[in-house]
Design an enzyme around this catalytic site. Structure first.
Site: not given
Ligand code: GCW
Length: 717
Positions: A323, A397, A425
């Site tokens: 990311e 995720d 989340e």
């Molecule tokens: O799912 C995603 C989240 C991000 C998070 C990422 C991760 C901290 O939306 O907010 O970043 O995973 O786990 O690195």
């Protein structure tokens, strides 16, 4: 004017004096309010058992133990027990380690203690010099702290301790919270206010809440905390911040909690010109290549600097090449190269690296679910000994439900640390009551078949399957500055459950729910039963009203709260349409052998079971298959009908939770088994929101999918 000010002060004093008993419960005390026991029989037993508290030895941890034992017993029994270091009265609670306690030495428990390690404890009803006592002993003071909290837990649950004989030690060595807290006080995916860490006040000012936080964690056996976001700001490693970290570590230490930080891989670089960039560092180098000697030296010097301030510093958590975060691949180096370089810097001080496997570069594979496995399995055996690869429970995720991540079982030479998400989340933030223990148990008890039947994920994580030399589990925290810590009172149950399962993954979700209810809300049987019945099905209900039958990642973009099944813009693997693949024929992502072949990343027979539409468990149906709308599901309903049914069932469950909660209103503040009125109203309001928003999920998703199914919506009452 003067008079009224005095009057106000007087009123304030009275309020403060009266408050401990008469104040409304605001949830601050979590599961440790130690409300006086109502049951006369058990109260009598406890009163007979404890007439004093005897603790021999001196340490900061023992002072905490003394305070906790006294507070707990006094409150539970409605007593004022004398504490001391000599056994004068009959029937005492005796706490100590033989190193500092002659009373314990006499009992000669060394053989038994030898099996309990540095954190385990023993609690036993035993006579000392003819005096009936309850003894808590351990090898280290942290074990005494854990043992004391355990005894108090049993008592809060009204369990008889007359003949108590317990030996307990954690099944997993590193039991960590991961905070996604930013240095500006915000929290990524945090729904309970601001960060607990007041960086601008540290190190001079120590907020009393730091201690309360550490105490809460110690009470459930959590022994480490990563204090900042994995999307790390490199400033965390400046001298200024190391001084702040030291102040926090000093608070946490006596509670048995080690401090860790998330680092940015590019820290040795010069600062980025754009402050919001995920690149750049705090150094003066122009490379962060892990094989560059200057870079290696930079990290060694940094480690030295940290350990000078924090001698028991835990280590680094790293999100790299994920990311937009920098990493070794920026220099054509592997994840192992990057992790090993950091591990070498930390090794002289026994620090560890937790290297995250949450990577999903589109170049690796068209199917996001296959990427991390493809990147990491070839590296098995290449990581230094003080490295964990930390993997989320599922391959995408933290979705409401995912199949287990195929990495578990597939890295026999690399200790895998399991990363769970306590903060909700994708599960309704702190607005929805969703008890997560049943979900975590589903993952922990999943059989990977890596070494034949019985190769459960919990055995990968606790190291027994592959003989890992170190073991770990992490939970992304749901705490914040809200008075009740977690935003939703029932969010506390998830923090609690994470700690309990990290200590002992064999505990059942029911048992954990029951404990938590007794300790937090009520000990009245009817009330406990009702609340437990709300909690136990709440996760499955959430799966049903959000993403039934294996659907996933169809939330509102970015925010991840409400439904967004039509989201189709931007990065492909962040859109909803990429995941659900609805068309006129059917629904779901074909990951079988005729599709992306993600099923082949699992061991046999899981690979074949998931691959075959007929044998694939329905909970994963649309995860692994693109299924025709008229496909007959187990219930006899078509896929379309079943989808409608599941969405409705989910919402109906929330309706039922509201009814159940309403039914316990009769246990108002005046009732012996009271639920505090403020808490009652808080939950009532949250449930109303949950019902409204669950219905929005159902209606949005069904009307969206109906455009593809072209079938009528079945009638429901
Ligand atoms: O799912 C995603 C989240 C991000 C998070 C990422 C991760 C901290 O939306 O907010 O970043 O995973 O786990 O690195």
């Amino acid at each position: 004017m003067k008079y009224s000010l005095q009057g106000m002060l007087f009123a304030l004093c009275i309020a403060v004096l009266v408050c401990p008993t008469a104040c409304a419960d605001d949830g601050y005390e979590l599961w440790m309010s130690y409300k006086k026991l109502e049951d006369a029989t058990i109260l009598e037993e406890y009163r007979q058992t404890f007439s004093s508290i005897v603790i021999q030895g001196q340490s900061e941890t023992l002072s905490i133990v003394r305070k906790e034992a006294k507070k707990g017993l006094d409150r539970l029994l409605g007593a004022d027990l004398p504490t001391g270091s000599t056994l004068t009265k009959s029937n005492a609670l005796v706490i100590g380690a033989s190193r500092q306690s002659q009373l314990i030495q006499k009992l000669d428990l060394s053989d038994e203690l030898a099996t309990l390690g540095p954190e385990g404890f023993l609690i036993r009803a035993i006579e000392i010099d003819g005096i009936p006592s309850i003894v808590i002993t351990a090898n280290e003071d942290t074990g005494l702290l854990y043992g004391s909290f355990h005894l108090l837990r049993l008592m809060q649950n009204g369990q008889s301790i007359k003949d108590i004989d317990i030996r307990s030690k954690p099944r997993i060595q590193y039991r960590l919270l991961n905070h996604w807290d930013n240095l500006n006080g915000s929290i990524e995916r945090g729904y309970a206010g601001k960060s607990l860490w007041k960086w601008n006040e540290l190190p001079e000012t120590i907020d009393p809440r730091y201690k309360d936080y550490a105490r809460a964690n110690a009470s459930i056996g959590i022994n480490g905390t990563v204090v900042n976001n994995v999307n790390a700001n490199p400033v965390i490693l400046t001298a200024e911040y190391i001084a702040k970290l030291k102040a926090l570590a000093d608070v946490f230490r006596p509670y048995g909690i080690k401090l860790f930080v998330s680092i940015r891989f590019s820290s040795p670089l010069r600062p980025a010109s754009n402050k919001n960039s995920r690149r750049g560092g705090i150094g003066s180098l122009d490379t962060a290549d892990p094989l560059d000697p200057n870079v290696q030296e930079w990290w060694k010097e940094k480690a030295k600097e940290i350990y000078q301030s924090i001698p028991d510093f835990g280590g680094f958590l790293v999100k790299a090449n994920s990311e937009g975060m920098p990493g070794p691949q920026d220099y054509d180096r592997s994840h192992a190269d990057g992790a090993n370089m950091l591990a070498e810097a930390l090794a002289p001080y026994s620090g560890i690296v937790m290297w995250r496997a949450f990577v999903y570069d589109a170049d690796v594979d068209p199917d996001r679910a296959r990427r991390a496995y493809k990147e990491f399995t070839p590296l098995d055996g290449e990581f230094n000994a003080n490295i964990f690869v930390q993997s989320k429970n599922g391959p995408i995720d933290f979705q409401p439900r995912e199949p287990v991540h195929p990495l578990f079982g597939a890295m026999p030479k690399t200790p895998l640390m399991l990363e769970l998400q306590i903060t909700q989340e994708y599960l309704g933030h702190s607005k929805h009551l969703v008890f997560l223990a049943p979900m975590w148990k589903e993952y922990l008890e999943f059989d990977t078949y890596a070494k034949g039947q019985g190769s459960l994920v919990c055995r990968v994580v606790d190291g027994s399957l592959h003989n890992y030399h170190m073991t770990g589990i992490a939970g992304v925290a749901n705490t914040g500055s809200d008075r009740n810590w977690c935003g939703h009172l029932f969010g506390q149950a998830n923090w609690y459950a994470f700690g309990r399962l990290a200590w002992d993954h064999s505990l059942s979700s029911e048992a954990i729910a029951e404990e938590w209810i007794h300790m937090t809300l009520s000990r009245n049987n009817d009330v406990v039963k009702t609340i437990k019945s709300m909690m136990m099905g709440s996760w499955e209900a959430c799966v049903n009203y959000m993403t039934p039958l294996g659907l996933h990642h169809i939330m509102q973009e970015g925010f991840h709260y409400g439904p967004g099944p039509d989201h189709a813009q931007g990065r492909q693997d962040w859109t909803s349409v990429y995941y659900h693949r609805a068309d006129s024929k059917g629904l779901g992502f074909n990951r079988s052998s005729t599709g992306s072949q993600a099923t082949s990343q699992y061991f046999s027979p899981n690979a074949e079971i998931f691959d075959n539409l007929k044998t694939c468990p329905e909970k994963y149906l649309l995860w692994f298959h693109h299924v025709n709308w008229d496909y007959k599901t187990e219930s006899g309903r078509t896929l379309w009908e079943e989808l409608c049914y599941r969405y409705h069932t989910g919402v109906d469950y929330v309706k039922a939770m509201r009814r159940k909660w309403a039914a316990i209103e009769k246990y108002g503040a005046s009732h012996a088994a009271h639920i505090d009125q403020d808490i009652y109203l808080h939950v009532q309001e949250k449930l109303a929101t949950q019902e409204k928003d669950a219905a929005i999920w159902r209606d949005t998703c069904l009307s969206y999918f109906q455009k593809f199914s072209n079938r009528p919506m079945p009638e429901y009452n």
